[in-house]
Motif scaffolding. Structure first.
Motif, short mmCIF file in Angstrom:
data_model
loop_
_atom_site.label_atom_id
_atom_site.label_comp_id
_atom_site.label_asym_id
_atom_site.label_seq_id
_atom_site.Cartn_x
_atom_site.Cartn_y
_atom_site.Cartn_z
N SER A 108 6.26 -19.05 -42.86
CA SER A 108 6.47 -18.03 -43.89
C SER A 108 5.18 -17.25 -44.14
CB SER A 108 6.94 -18.69 -45.19
OG SER A 108 5.90 -19.48 -45.78
N ARG A 109 4.05 -17.94 -44.06
CA ARG A 109 2.76 -17.24 -44.23
C ARG A 109 2.51 -16.29 -43.06
NH1 ARG A 109 1.73 -16.04 -48.45
NH2 ARG A 109 3.97 -16.38 -48.59
N VAL A 110 2.89 -16.71 -41.87
CA VAL A 110 2.73 -15.84 -40.70
C VAL A 110 3.59 -14.60 -40.84
CG1 VAL A 110 3.23 -15.66 -38.23
CG2 VAL A 110 2.01 -17.65 -39.11
N ARG A 111 4.83 -14.76 -41.28
CA ARG A 111 5.71 -13.59 -41.47
C ARG A 111 5.12 -12.62 -42.48
NH1 ARG A 111 9.59 -17.87 -42.16
NH2 ARG A 111 10.66 -18.29 -40.18
N ARG A 112 4.49 -13.15 -43.48
CA ARG A 112 3.95 -12.30 -44.56
C ARG A 112 2.69 -11.58 -44.14
NH1 ARG A 112 2.75 -9.04 -47.65
NH2 ARG A 112 2.34 -9.18 -49.89
N ILE A 113 1.85 -12.24 -43.36
CA ILE A 113 0.50 -11.73 -43.12
C ILE A 113 0.32 -11.11 -41.74
CG2 ILE A 113 -1.91 -12.48 -42.87
CD1 ILE A 113 -1.40 -14.54 -45.05
N TYR A 114 0.84 -11.75 -40.70
CA TYR A 114 0.38 -11.43 -39.36
C TYR A 114 0.83 -10.07 -38.81
CZ TYR A 114 -2.26 -13.41 -35.52
OH TYR A 114 -3.24 -13.68 -34.60
N PRO A 115 2.10 -9.68 -38.96
CA PRO A 115 2.51 -8.41 -38.33
C PRO A 115 1.69 -7.21 -38.82
CG PRO A 115 4.43 -9.69 -38.93
CD PRO A 115 3.27 -10.39 -39.53
N ALA A 116 1.49 -7.09 -40.13
CA ALA A 116 0.73 -5.96 -40.65
C ALA A 116 -0.72 -6.03 -40.21
CB ALA A 116 0.83 -5.94 -42.18
N LEU A 117 -1.29 -7.23 -40.15
CA LEU A 117 -2.66 -7.39 -39.70
C LEU A 117 -2.81 -6.97 -38.24
CD1 LEU A 117 -5.57 -8.38 -40.10
CD2 LEU A 117 -4.77 -10.69 -39.56
N VAL A 118 -1.86 -7.35 -37.42
CA VAL A 118 -1.89 -6.96 -36.00
C VAL A 118 -1.80 -5.45 -35.86
CG1 VAL A 118 -0.62 -7.06 -33.83
CG2 VAL A 118 -1.01 -9.16 -35.14
N LEU A 119 -0.94 -4.83 -36.65
CA LEU A 119 -0.78 -3.37 -36.58
C LEU A 119 -2.09 -2.67 -36.90
CD1 LEU A 119 1.04 -0.88 -36.25
CD2 LEU A 119 1.58 -1.07 -38.70
#
Length: 645
Positions: free
Chosen positions: A69-80
């Motif tokens: 759940s933390r990955v879903r919240r944080i990672y995609p936007a950070l990667v972008l």
């Protein structure tokens, strides 16, 4: 307790991101707006404690689900944002800065950027404005908390389950972390700012607030009072406080403010409404996008323009809206319908692809993309002694000049390496050669110990010098060192460990250390000068920036400004070293080589000449800059000139 959406916490997010953005865009009146990050930490701690306690209480806590759940919240936007920065850097950054960006992106995706920026802090640190991913240090701190806090909660919950007991334990942990933070703020402020354990108390404070809220419900009127008082404390902190170091005890103010708002469970026109709802829901995206745009303005030399800052701020809000609407929210919802394995596997794939690309940037920098006029600055002259790899090191016996007897010994560190060629050129056609004895960051004089056990090579090299000189009776010795770096820029600092120290003496830059070092230096030079001519060179001026990269970056942006420091800055930086040298000349008969006339005028010491760099970095002359020293050396060592001139 209820887990329903709380508009007051969403509004608190809005205030936190607003204060940080206003601070980073240099809006007057928000000089401590960075305190918004402390508010974010409290919110994160509160929400994590709520999630973890609910799962533990129901007996269905899954750490895999939690981390997914933390990955879903944080990672995609950070990667972008990371990809966007790498793309923009291709066009806007010179190779060295682009390589640094690659390293920072890699560490951000690994949630290790706080440690990276801590390792870069200090004398060699580049300007914060040049680090496009600097803001991700706080994400790294939060992620480290996410990794450890569930284990702590799980362990505590097996032992105690009441909110009162958990609150008491959390308060003890807060006190320990806060005490450590305050000590660091006074003694090692960079570690206080970036270090996880110095920041953990702020996140734990959010956990304490959760347990406190579970134990009590405030009357409505008192809750409203807490709400308004909390907001007031946060805003006043951001506008009024001017701490010398952060966080330390000063951070109690925004942490207390955030805690009061959450405990108050109230609403107001300053936390509920269309504006606050919009800012709060998009706070993460706004946080991610705003700093790279502010840093790019610094790169482009446009940050001083209020209109450009306003335009960049508007662009940050637009990008945040687009990212939230078309990527962050829909992707979070779609991933929420997929398995944890799919989410974590996708994150690993993104890390491999984007992180691998960042690592390629880190290693290569891709200089071939640079325009020709920028390449002319970067590669017009060799940036270092062509024989550096051959000569700079403890294992080398390196000679400059024709075969035959040794006519001079040059000893020192990498600064000595930079002057070897002009010193040889100054000797002209004289017989004999120059024996070079030196290594990077080594004083190359006998009688010292090093605080780093891995640098015993420096100690050995210095201790071997008398034996080398004993085989060369009467041969002059030239000493060139970055003495001011080894003596902490003339500044007493009892909390900073010295590089070198006198065996049995102080190991920190105390007043006693400076006196011990002075005694050793003069005794050593007097002993050497009793047997031969000993020459010492004035310190090479040290610039505030990497000269070559700065000039190349200016050229890429269509700008051209000379790089220099003031003579006053030179005198301040080298005050202790200059006094040591003057004493050695007076007491020991040591002879002085003053190279400042070649690099400075009455007002300034220059790092560039007509747009071309004289240095390869902040303090090492390149093979163009060191040519300026040849006429100086000729006065002392040239053909037909007596050594005493």
């Amino acid at each position: 307790m209820s887990t329903a959406f709380r508009t007051d916490i969403n509004g608190l997010r809005a205030w936190a991101v607003l204060l940080v953005v206003l601070f980073h865009f240099a809006v007057p009146g928000f000089g401590a707006g960075f305190a918004g990050v402390d508010v974010f930490f409290v919110i994160s701690g509160y929400l994590m404690a709520q999630i973890l306690h609910r799962g533990l209480s129901h007996g269905n806590l899954s750490l895999v689900t939690f981390y997914a759940s933390r990955v879903r919240r944080i990672y995609p936007a950070l990667v972008l944002v990371s990809v966007a920065c790498l793309v923009a850097g291709w066009f806007l950054l010179v190779p060295e800065h682009y390589m640094a960006l690659g390293r920072h992106v890699r560490e951000s995706l690994l949630f290790n950027s706080n440690h990276r920026y801590l390792s870069e802090a200090g004398y060699f640190d580049t300007a914060a404005e040049s680090k496009w991913m600097l803001h991700t240090w706080s994400l790294s701190v939060e992620w480290q908390f996410y990794m450890l806090y569930p284990l702590l909660m799980w362990g505590l919950f097996r032992w105690v389950r009441s909110h009162l007991a958990l609150l008491a334990i959390t308060v003890v942990l807060i006190a320990a972390s806060l005490g450590w933070s305050e000590w660091l703020a006074q003694h090692r402020p960079d570690e206080a700012f970036y270090g996880f354990f110095a920041r953990a108390w702020e996140l734990l404070a959010g956990g304490a607030v959760f347990h406190l809220c579970a134990l009590t419900t405030l009357p409505r009127r008192l809750g409203q009072g807490f709400h308004w008082a909390g907001l007031g404390i946060i805003v006043l902190t951001a506008c009024v406080v001017t701490p010398a170091a952060w966080p330390g005890l000063w951070a109690l103010l925004p942490v207390l403010g955030a805690a009061l708002v959450i405990i108050g469970r109230s609403e107001s026109p300053l936390t509920k409404g269309r504006l606050w709802d919009w800012l709060g829901e998009r706070s993460y995206s706004i946080y991610l996008w705003h700093w790279p745009l502010a840093a790019m303005l610094h790169t482009l030399g446009l940050f001083q323009s209020a209109s450009w800052r306003l335009a960049a701020l508007a662009l940050a809000l637009l990008l945040a809206e687009l990212a939230y609407r078309f990527m962050e929210r829909p992707l979070r919802e779609r991933l929420g319908r997929r398995s944890n394995r799919f989410t974590l596997g996708g994150a690993l794939l993104l890390l491999l692809v984007v992180g691998g690309s960042a690592q390629a940037v880190r290693q290569l920098g891709f200089p071939e993309r640079m325009p020709e006029h920028v390449k002319a600055i970067l590669y017009a002259y060799p940036d270092h002694n062509p024989r550096r790899e051959e000569c700079l090191g403890v294992e080398f016996d390196c000679h400059y000049g024709p075969d035959g007897p040794v006519a001079m010994v040059l000893a020192g560190d990498s600064h000595a390496d930079t002057v070897a060629n002009p010193l040889m050129a100054a000797r002209g056609g004289q017989t004999g050669n120059i024996l070079f004895q030196g290594n990077s960051a080594c004083l190359t004089l006998p009688g010292l110990a090093h605080t780093d056990k891995d640098r015993q090579d420096c100690v050995d090299l210095g201790n071997e010098l008398p034996d080398v000189l004993a085989t060369l009776p009467g041969v002059p010795l030239v000493l060139v060192n970055r003495l001011s770096e080894y003596t902490n820029g003339s500044q007493i600092d009892a909390d900073r460990k010295a590089y070198f120290y006198i065996p049995g003496g102080d190991r920190y830059f105390t007043a006693a250390w400076f006196e011990q070092f002075r005694h050793w230096y003069l005794e050593t030079l007097c002993g050497l000068a009793a047997e031969r001519e000993v020459w010492i060179m004035r310190p090479i001026p040290e610039m505030d920036v990497d000269v070559t990269s700065t000039l190349a970056q200016q050229a890429l942006m269509g700008q051209s400004q000379p790089v220099y420091i003031s003579r006053a800055r030179y005198a301040e930086r080298h005050a202790y070293a200059l006094s040591l040298q003057d004493q050695a000349v007076e007491q020991c008969g040591v002879r002085l080589i003053d190279i400042t006339s070649a690099l400075c005028d009455d007002q300034r010491c220059y790092g560039s000449d007509n747009g071309l760099p004289l240095y390869r970095d902040e303090d090492h002359l390149n093979e163009f800059g060191n040519q300026r020293l040849t006429p100086v050396f000729e006065r002392y060592f040239g053909v037909g000139r007596p050594a005493a001139d």
